[in-house]
Design a protein around this motif. Structure first.
Motif, short mmCIF file in Angstrom:
data_model
loop_
_atom_site.label_atom_id
_atom_site.label_comp_id
_atom_site.label_asym_id
_atom_site.label_seq_id
_atom_site.Cartn_x
_atom_site.Cartn_y
_atom_site.Cartn_z
N ALA A 480 -10.91 -15.78 1.90
CA ALA A 480 -12.10 -15.02 1.53
C ALA A 480 -11.68 -13.74 0.83
CB ALA A 480 -12.93 -14.69 2.77
N PRO A 481 -12.42 -13.32 -0.19
CA PRO A 481 -12.07 -12.07 -0.87
C PRO A 481 -12.01 -10.88 0.08
CG PRO A 481 -13.71 -13.29 -2.14
CD PRO A 481 -13.55 -14.00 -0.83
N GLU A 482 -12.86 -10.88 1.11
CA GLU A 482 -12.86 -9.75 2.04
C GLU A 482 -11.51 -9.61 2.76
OE1 GLU A 482 -17.11 -11.54 2.28
OE2 GLU A 482 -15.05 -12.24 2.00
N ARG A 483 -10.95 -10.74 3.21
CA ARG A 483 -9.68 -10.67 3.95
C ARG A 483 -8.55 -10.19 3.03
NH1 ARG A 483 -10.94 -13.11 8.66
NH2 ARG A 483 -12.51 -14.77 8.58
N ILE A 484 -8.55 -10.67 1.80
CA ILE A 484 -7.50 -10.26 0.87
C ILE A 484 -7.69 -8.80 0.47
CG2 ILE A 484 -6.50 -10.72 -1.40
CD1 ILE A 484 -7.10 -13.65 -0.97
N THR A 485 -8.94 -8.38 0.31
CA THR A 485 -9.22 -6.96 0.04
C THR A 485 -8.67 -6.09 1.16
OG1 THR A 485 -11.24 -7.51 -1.19
CG2 THR A 485 -11.05 -5.28 -0.34
N LEU A 486 -8.91 -6.50 2.40
CA LEU A 486 -8.43 -5.71 3.55
C LEU A 486 -6.90 -5.70 3.59
CD1 LEU A 486 -9.24 -4.07 6.01
CD2 LEU A 486 -9.29 -6.20 7.34
N ALA A 487 -6.29 -6.81 3.19
CA ALA A 487 -4.82 -6.86 3.17
C ALA A 487 -4.26 -5.84 2.18
CB ALA A 487 -4.35 -8.27 2.82
N TYR A 488 -4.87 -5.75 1.01
CA TYR A 488 -4.42 -4.76 0.03
C TYR A 488 -4.67 -3.34 0.54
CZ TYR A 488 -3.47 -8.01 -3.83
OH TYR A 488 -2.92 -8.98 -4.64
N LEU A 489 -5.84 -3.11 1.12
CA LEU A 489 -6.16 -1.77 1.62
C LEU A 489 -5.28 -1.37 2.80
CD1 LEU A 489 -10.07 -1.93 1.46
CD2 LEU A 489 -8.57 -0.60 -0.02
N SER A 490 -4.73 -2.36 3.51
CA SER A 490 -3.88 -2.09 4.68
C SER A 490 -2.41 -2.04 4.31
CB SER A 490 -4.12 -3.15 5.76
OG SER A 490 -5.48 -3.21 6.12
N GLY A 491 -2.09 -2.21 3.02
CA GLY A 491 -0.69 -2.17 2.60
C GLY A 491 0.07 -3.45 2.85
N ARG A 492 -0.64 -4.57 3.02
CA ARG A 492 0.01 -5.86 3.25
C ARG A 492 -0.47 -6.87 2.21
NH1 ARG A 492 -2.09 -4.48 8.19
NH2 ARG A 492 -3.60 -6.18 8.04
N PRO A 493 -0.20 -6.64 0.94
CA PRO A 493 -0.73 -7.53 -0.10
C PRO A 493 -0.10 -8.91 -0.02
CG PRO A 493 0.87 -6.00 -1.03
CD PRO A 493 0.63 -5.55 0.38
N PRO A 494 -0.85 -9.96 -0.33
CA PRO A 494 -0.30 -11.32 -0.31
C PRO A 494 0.60 -11.57 -1.50
CG PRO A 494 -2.55 -11.36 -1.13
CD PRO A 494 -2.28 -9.94 -0.73
N ASP A 495 1.48 -12.53 -1.37
CA ASP A 495 2.32 -12.97 -2.48
C ASP A 495 1.51 -13.98 -3.30
OD1 ASP A 495 4.17 -13.90 -4.26
OD2 ASP A 495 5.69 -14.41 -2.77
N ALA A 496 1.03 -13.56 -4.46
CA ALA A 496 0.14 -14.40 -5.27
C ALA A 496 0.80 -15.72 -5.65
CB ALA A 496 -0.29 -13.65 -6.52
N ARG A 497 2.13 -15.73 -5.79
CA ARG A 497 2.81 -16.96 -6.20
C ARG A 497 2.75 -18.05 -5.15
NH1 ARG A 497 8.38 -14.08 -7.42
NH2 ARG A 497 7.73 -13.23 -5.39
N ARG A 498 2.44 -17.69 -3.90
CA ARG A 498 2.40 -18.67 -2.82
C ARG A 498 0.97 -19.11 -2.47
NH1 ARG A 498 7.14 -19.12 0.00
NH2 ARG A 498 8.77 -17.61 -0.54
N LEU A 499 -0.02 -18.61 -3.20
CA LEU A 499 -1.41 -18.92 -2.88
C LEU A 499 -1.87 -20.17 -3.60
CD1 LEU A 499 -2.97 -15.32 -3.13
CD2 LEU A 499 -2.09 -16.50 -1.10
N ASP A 500 -2.76 -20.94 -2.93
CA ASP A 500 -3.35 -22.10 -3.60
C ASP A 500 -4.54 -21.64 -4.44
OD1 ASP A 500 -5.47 -21.62 -1.85
OD2 ASP A 500 -5.03 -23.34 -0.57
N ALA A 501 -5.24 -22.60 -5.06
CA ALA A 501 -6.30 -22.26 -6.00
C ALA A 501 -7.43 -21.47 -5.33
CB ALA A 501 -6.85 -23.52 -6.66
N ASP A 502 -7.84 -21.91 -4.14
CA ASP A 502 -8.94 -21.22 -3.46
C ASP A 502 -8.55 -19.79 -3.10
OD1 ASP A 502 -10.55 -23.44 -3.65
OD2 ASP A 502 -10.06 -24.18 -1.63
N ALA A 503 -7.35 -19.62 -2.58
CA ALA A 503 -6.90 -18.27 -2.19
C ALA A 503 -6.69 -17.39 -3.42
CB ALA A 503 -5.61 -18.36 -1.38
N LEU A 504 -6.22 -17.98 -4.52
CA LEU A 504 -6.05 -17.20 -5.75
C LEU A 504 -7.40 -16.74 -6.30
CD1 LEU A 504 -3.18 -18.88 -7.80
CD2 LEU A 504 -3.37 -16.46 -7.18
N ALA A 505 -8.41 -17.62 -6.23
CA ALA A 505 -9.75 -17.23 -6.68
C ALA A 505 -10.27 -16.07 -5.84
CB ALA A 505 -10.70 -18.42 -6.60
N ALA A 506 -10.01 -16.13 -4.52
CA ALA A 506 -10.43 -15.03 -3.64
C ALA A 506 -9.66 -13.75 -3.97
CB ALA A 506 -10.22 -15.43 -2.18
#
Length: 548
Positions: A480-506
């Protein structure tokens, strides 16, 4: 002008809390005057929320029934004690009463220029009016396409369509597209708008190697349900030109147009129709086989002649002598046109022109006997904030900020940062700022323009994080975009290269939100994420094949 879906959501909450919060809903409805046959046709249960949604859904078929429901609520002693709610219900009833008067009048609804009891105008667009008349009259026509340059009034078309729906027996349901809209999101949103209580369509349940086939099957499900519904739906897809040219939503739009064509006309004109607003010729085109079932209109930017014609028609129909009508029309058109040409703020020229015209109509309608209309109008239009949208209250701004990082939310449970329990005021504050995704329970989403303003209104990343953490219970499971937004705001950004299509869209949506919050740093470029998403989508079928 009919009530919006969010306004009906407010009415549904009133019905739940003040009318049907009872163990015997059948007896309660009989007590307030509903006939036994009407009550017997409702699917009433022991749940007040379900019963409220069923009652509201039933009354929306008739203006008379809508007014009766508001009268019932206004007559309840418990409701009368709530002065703010009573004032809002009275305003709703006044709008519906205006609709009832227009409905039985001999006026041509397709030529209407003043909507919503004078609070909204629709200027010119003679060709569009005739296209709508043709579209409604011919059951073989299944798609209406409205194109035109920006600020020419393509989305403005929806105002007239809503008005006509109340008087011509159809119900428009609108989905506004964005740059990040995917086929799956579009299909789910359409399904939720058509029948919020139904199970969402299954997208790729196998999963299939080709999501396109699963989407086509889901679209067929949607059209079948809509055709069988007791009311005629018009599916409005707004701001189509905001879609990325590579979005798979274009395929879903083509599948939807083809499915409507293949189902053909339904008895008594109940077949669903498709309206595409802002659908440019440069984007993927509709299936070739439906070309003879498509109506097209091209919007153009309004000119001074259009304003002259609007006021000439308006004052000709007013109860004034012909000579006075000519003078009033000329004075109004000149003042409105001059005000709309003043240095612009954030509003588009089209919106400024309509706001000025609405000010003129409101000034005339509220004119005291003997007052100088022309002088009063110039004063109203010359006020510093005459054409500016009214500044929202602090409470409204706070709830906008609380909701701006949520894809969807329940207004009953939306919390401000620091609140232990939701106050329930979000529904009242945000009723004009949202669209409805579901009615039972009510689920809303902020309009895109409101979301953009709210994101910019956040003091910074820390405030954004507090708003999001206060409402994590509103976030759906999965990527969900909200969870990824919170990850960025918390200093724990995801590794975009490891995300599938749904997670990348979020992630793409999350980064677009974050880029609009003042002071946000350390986020990737949205364009890079979009390119990575397109690459993953292209390779997705091959990966699934290898996994099998």
């Amino acid at each position: 002008m009919p009530l919006t879906d969010t306004e009906w959501g407010v009415v549904t909450a009133w019905v739940r809390d003040y009318l049907l919060d009872t163990p015997d809903p059948h007896d309660r409805l009989r007590q307030v005057g509903y006939p036994s046959a009407f009550i017997g046709a409702l699917s009433l249960t022991s749940k007040a929320g379900d019963n409220a949604a069923a009652l509201v859904r039933a009354v929306r078929h008739s203006i008379t029934a809508q007014i009766f429901l508001l009268d019932v609520l206004l007559g309840l002693d418990e409701f009368a004690c709530q002065l703010e709610l009573q004032a809002q219900a009275t305003a709703f009833r006044a709008r519906l009463a205006e609709d009832a008067r227009a409905h039985v009048s001999d006026q041509d609804h397709f030529r209407a220029g003043v909507l919503r009891n004078g609070a909204e105008v629709f200027i010119d667009r003679a060709q569009l009016r005739e296209r709508l008349r043709e579209f409604l009259a011919d059951p073989e026509k299944t798609v209406l396409v409205v194109d035109g340059e920006p600020d020419s009034g393509r989305s403005y078309t929806y105002s007239l369509i809503r008005y006509l729906g109340q008087h011509c027996g159809f119900r428009p349901v609108r989905v506004t597209l964005t740059h990040t809209t995917t086929a799956a999101q579009l299909i789910r949103q359409i399904a939720a708008r058509l029948n919020p209580e139904a199970e969402p369509p299954q997208l790729n349940p196998a999963p299939l190697n080709d999501p396109l086939s699963a989407h086509e099957w889901a679209v067929q499900q949607i059209v079948t349900r809509a055709t069988a519904a007791p009311e005629a739906f018009w599916i409005i897809l707004d701001e189509c030109d905001r879609l990325a040219s590579t979005s798979d939503a274009w395929d879903a739009i083509g599948q939807l147009a083809r499915a409507l064509f293949e189902h053909g006309p339904a008895p008594e004109g109940s077949a669903p129709r498709l309206v595409l607003l802002g659908y440019p010729a440069t984007m993927p085109q509709l299936p070739y086989e439906i070309r003879k079932t498509v109506c097209r209109d091209t919007a153009r930017i309004l000119g001074r002649d259009d304003v002259d014609d609007f006021f000439r028609t308006y004052f000709t129909q007013a109860p004034v002598p012909p000579a006075d009508a000519v003078r009033l029309a000329a004075a109004s058109a000149a003042a409105v046109w001059e005000a709309a040409q003043a240095p612009a703020s954030g509003d588009s020229p089209m919106r400024r022109l309509c706001t000025a015209a609405e000010t003129a109509v409101g000034t005339w309608r509220s004119l005291a006997p003997g007052a100088d209309y022309a002088r009063l109008l110039l004063r109203e239009l010359g006020a510093p904030a005459a054409l500016e949208p009214a500044a929202p209250s602090e409470d409204r701004r706070a709830y906008r900020r609380a909701a701006c990082l949520l894809v969807r939310f329940e207004p009953d449970t939306l919390r401000l940062p620091g609140e232990r329990e939701p106050s329930g005021r979000a529904q009242q504050e945000l009723v004009d700022d949202c669209t409805t995704l579901s009615t039972n329970p009510p689920v809303w989403t902020l309009r895109d323009d409101i979301r953009e303003a709210a994101l910019a209104d956040l003091p910074g990343p820390a405030a954004a994080r507090r708003c999001l953490e206060a409402n994590l219970a509103q976030v759906q499971a999965g990527p969900a975009p909200e969870r990824i937004t919170l990850a960025y705001l918390s200093g724990r950004p995801p590794d975009a290269r490891r995300l599938d299509a749904d997670a990348l869209a979020a992630a793409h949506q999350a980064v677009l939100w974050l880029s609009r919050i003042p002071g946000t740093a350390g986020i990737p470029d949205p364009g890079q994420l979009r390119n990575l998403l397109e690459r993953v989508r292209l390779l997705q079928p091959l990966r699934r094949l290898l996994e099998e």
